[in-house]
Design a protein around this motif. Structure first.
Motif, PDB file in Angstrom:
ATOM      1  N   GLU A 126     -19.487 -56.361 -74.109  1.00 38.30           N
ATOM      2  CA  GLU A 126     -21.052 -55.855 -73.928  1.00 38.30           C
ATOM      3  C   GLU A 126     -21.667 -56.396 -72.886  1.00 38.30           C
ATOM      4  O   GLU A 126     -22.727 -55.766 -72.276  1.00 38.30           O
ATOM      5  CB  GLU A 126     -21.724 -56.676 -75.453  1.00 38.30           C
ATOM      6  N   ARG A 166     -20.846 -54.034 -70.175  1.00 40.60           N
ATOM      7  CA  ARG A 166     -21.460 -52.653 -70.492  1.00 40.60           C
ATOM      8  C   ARG A 166     -23.037 -52.666 -69.868  1.00 40.60           C
ATOM      9  O   ARG A 166     -23.838 -51.860 -69.449  1.00 40.60           O
ATOM     10  CB  ARG A 166     -21.659 -52.205 -71.946  1.00 40.60           C
ATOM     11  N   PHE A 179     -23.117 -52.698 -66.056  1.00 38.13           N
ATOM     12  CA  PHE A 179     -23.058 -51.414 -65.797  1.00 38.13           C
ATOM     13  C   PHE A 179     -24.323 -50.635 -65.863  1.00 38.13           C
ATOM     14  O   PHE A 179     -24.585 -49.636 -64.982  1.00 38.13           O
ATOM     15  CB  PHE A 179     -21.925 -50.698 -66.818  1.00 38.13           C
ATOM     16  N   ARG A 180     -24.964 -50.709 -66.995  1.00 34.70           N
ATOM     17  CA  ARG A 180     -26.183 -49.830 -67.018  1.00 34.70           C
ATOM     18  C   ARG A 180     -27.306 -50.456 -65.769  1.00 34.70           C
ATOM     19  O   ARG A 180     -27.943 -49.516 -65.300  1.00 34.70           O
ATOM     20  CB  ARG A 180     -26.837 -50.245 -68.418  1.00 34.70           C
ATOM     21  N   LEU A 230     -26.044 -48.583 -62.636  1.00 38.83           N
ATOM     22  CA  LEU A 230     -26.491 -47.373 -62.453  1.00 38.83           C
ATOM     23  C   LEU A 230     -27.997 -47.286 -62.270  1.00 38.83           C
ATOM     24  O   LEU A 230     -28.379 -46.251 -61.510  1.00 38.83           O
ATOM     25  CB  LEU A 230     -26.224 -46.591 -64.007  1.00 38.83           C
ATOM     26  N   LEU A 246     -16.185 -48.417 -71.104  1.00 37.72           N
ATOM     27  CA  LEU A 246     -17.256 -47.729 -70.309  1.00 37.72           C
ATOM     28  C   LEU A 246     -17.093 -46.229 -70.263  1.00 37.72           C
ATOM     29  O   LEU A 246     -17.874 -45.704 -70.449  1.00 37.72           O
ATOM     30  CB  LEU A 246     -17.483 -48.294 -68.778  1.00 37.72           C
ATOM     31  N   ASP A 255     -17.941 -45.055 -73.841  1.00 32.93           N
ATOM     32  CA  ASP A 255     -19.241 -45.067 -74.288  1.00 32.93           C
ATOM     33  C   ASP A 255     -20.237 -44.662 -73.302  1.00 32.93           C
ATOM     34  O   ASP A 255     -21.358 -44.251 -73.493  1.00 32.93           O
ATOM     35  CB  ASP A 255     -19.507 -46.486 -74.604  1.00 32.93           C
ATOM     36  N   GLU A 256     -19.922 -44.884 -71.985  1.00 31.27           N
ATOM     37  CA  GLU A 256     -21.040 -44.387 -71.085  1.00 31.27           C
ATOM     38  C   GLU A 256     -20.701 -43.418 -69.944  1.00 31.27           C
ATOM     39  O   GLU A 256     -21.658 -42.576 -69.778  1.00 31.27           O
ATOM     40  CB  GLU A 256     -21.216 -45.683 -70.010  1.00 31.27           C
ATOM     41  N   VAL A 257     -19.482 -42.971 -69.980  1.00 32.18           N
ATOM     42  CA  VAL A 257     -19.329 -42.185 -68.807  1.00 32.18           C
ATOM     43  C   VAL A 257     -18.999 -40.616 -69.229  1.00 32.18           C
ATOM     44  O   VAL A 257     -19.595 -39.602 -68.999  1.00 32.18           O
ATOM     45  CB  VAL A 257     -18.010 -42.503 -67.933  1.00 32.18           C
ATOM     46  N   ASP A 272     -21.947 -38.518 -70.382  1.00 29.50           N
ATOM     47  CA  ASP A 272     -22.823 -38.280 -69.598  1.00 29.50           C
ATOM     48  C   ASP A 272     -22.353 -37.301 -68.570  1.00 29.50           C
ATOM     49  O   ASP A 272     -21.677 -37.661 -67.761  1.00 29.50           O
ATOM     50  CB  ASP A 272     -23.177 -39.369 -68.763  1.00 29.50           C
ATOM     51  N   ARG A 328     -14.207 -44.378 -79.369  1.00 29.35           N
ATOM     52  CA  ARG A 328     -15.108 -45.094 -79.112  1.00 29.35           C
ATOM     53  C   ARG A 328     -15.390 -46.160 -80.381  1.00 29.35           C
ATOM     54  O   ARG A 328     -15.515 -46.112 -81.405  1.00 29.35           O
ATOM     55  CB  ARG A 328     -16.416 -44.093 -79.197  1.00 29.35           C
TER      56      ARG A 328
END
Length: 399
Positions: free
Chosen positions: A155, A158, A161-162, A165, A189, A192-194, A197, A265
């Motif tokens: 976490e 994460r 990383f946000r 970005l 990541l 959940d994030e890449v 998107d 995920r």
């Protein structure tokens, strides 16, 4: 006449021999069980549910980053590299490491940034967050406490990383790099994030997950839009491998039988019975073909170098072959590229990079290919003009 007594010497000798034998047996048992004994000493001794972790990071604060470049000084098309370091904290006092521990900062700057972020610094600007990484102990077993410590660390990554970005903007190409524990977090990541998107996938050079097992079936499921890099010319893809020598049976067992990894995920699962992914860092494909030592560009022990200073890689040190999801390599001729004898070494990232020059050339090539593709896509898909506001006018009947 003096009274005779039973001779004691033979008994004393036998007792000494027995004691010596017992001591030797205990020493041998301690040596065989050394990792298990070491693991016992590393146990924080408090359930994670009642554990009070160190303070969380505020990633707008520069001090929460080991490396955070000044964006204004960078070329607008230069890739940004998000680098997640391996385990530095062994355990024994905390499940998760505090951000301000000087010994961790020193080891990161002396060993892991020059060896593992160094190859990527040649292609882009490296951003490396500090995070409350889970202790080595949390990777020596699959206890629920250990999993919770790893999720807490994720976490943090994460959140970093946000912020990364947000800092780099919406157009700059991106490289993700995770080593050891950091590789597990980069896999999270990607999930959940890449992968959700499309615009982020479009500017992804590649993700490099090194010395961390990755489930192969993710690329048929949650990561189907982020394939494994199956050719040297591929980009917007994932490179992953865990290097192993054929005689390292304990390490092979630890990876394939006693590890935990992302299986979807938000879901961690066990490795037994699960196929692992492997990209050969000499062939840069998914085959199980043997890559001879002549293809090896070079490993490096870059201890103490500043990030951006290039070591002198040692070439032709190892062959490489993917088999059963593991990357089998030779023992390098140079002692500087051999694993040290340390407790729990099977769970550690080595203090050198066996594929330093290979990674350096690979990320540079893929970044150039992505840049060409993005330029071509912009040429054929120009930006749309700003939308015009439509005013609704009531229709009036004509008499």
């Amino acid at each position: 006449m003096p009274k005779l007594s039973a001779p004691a010497r033979p008994f004393t000798v036998l007792l000494a021999i027995a004691a010596t034998g017992l001591a030797a047996l205990l020493i041998a048992a301690s040596w065989i069980m050394r990792d298990q004994i070491y693991q016992t000493f590393l146990d924080p001794g408090v359930p994670f549910q009642t554990y009070e972790p160190p303070a969380a990071a505020d990633y707008t604060d520069p001090d929460t980053w080991a490396v955070r470049p000044v964006l204004a000084a960078l070329d607008e098309d230069e890739p940004a590299v998000f680098f997640v370091h391996p385990t530095l904290h062994t355990g024994g006092d905390h499940w998760n490491a505090a951000l301000d521990r000087n010994s961790h900062r020193e080891r990161l700057e002396r060993l892991y940034l020059p060896n593992y972020a160094g190859p990527f610094a040649q292609a882009g600007a490296v951003f490396a967050p500090r995070y409350r990484h889970a202790a080595l102990y949390a990777y020596m077993n699959n206890r629920e406490d250990s999993l919770q410590a790893r999720l807490l660390a994720y976490e943090d990554v994460r959140a970093a990383f946000r912020q990364f970005l947000a800092d780099i903007g919406e157009d700059r190409p991106v490289v993700l790099v995770g080593i050891g524990q950091g590789g597990e977090h980069v896999t999270g990541l990607l999930l959940d994030e890449v992968s959700p998107d499309e615009s982020l996938i479009a500017r992804l050079v590649a993700a490099y997950i090194i010395e961390a097992p990755v489930a192969a079936d993710l690329f048929d499921g949650a990561l189907q839009d982020l394939p494994l890099c199956d050719a040297p010319e591929a980009f917007r893809c994932v490179v992953t491998y865990s290097a192993i020598q054929a005689d390292e049976t304990a390490r092979i067992e630890a990876i394939t039988e006693r590890s935990t990894l992302w299986i979807d995920r938000g879901r961690l699962g066990q490795t037994p019975g699960r196929e692992l992914a492997c990209v050969n860092p000499l062939l840069w494909n998914l085959s199980e073909d043997y890559a001879p030592t002549r293809l090896h560009r070079g490993g490096a022990a870059a201890e103490g170098l500043e990030l951006g200073e290039r070591p002198s890689p040692l070439a032709s040190q190892t062959s490489a072959q993917c088999q059963n999801g593991l990357l089998f390599v030779d023992q390098p001729r140079s002692r500087t590229l051999r694993r040290p004898s340390r407790l729990a070494e099977i769970r550690r990232v080595p203090p050198f990079n066996l594929f330093y020059a290979d990674l350096e050339a690979d990320v540079t090539r893929r970044a150039a290919l992505l840049a060409e593709t993005l330029a071509e896509e912009r040429r054929w898909a120009p930006d749309l003009p700003e939308a015009e506001e439509v005013v609704v006018v009531p229709v009036r009947p004509v008499d």
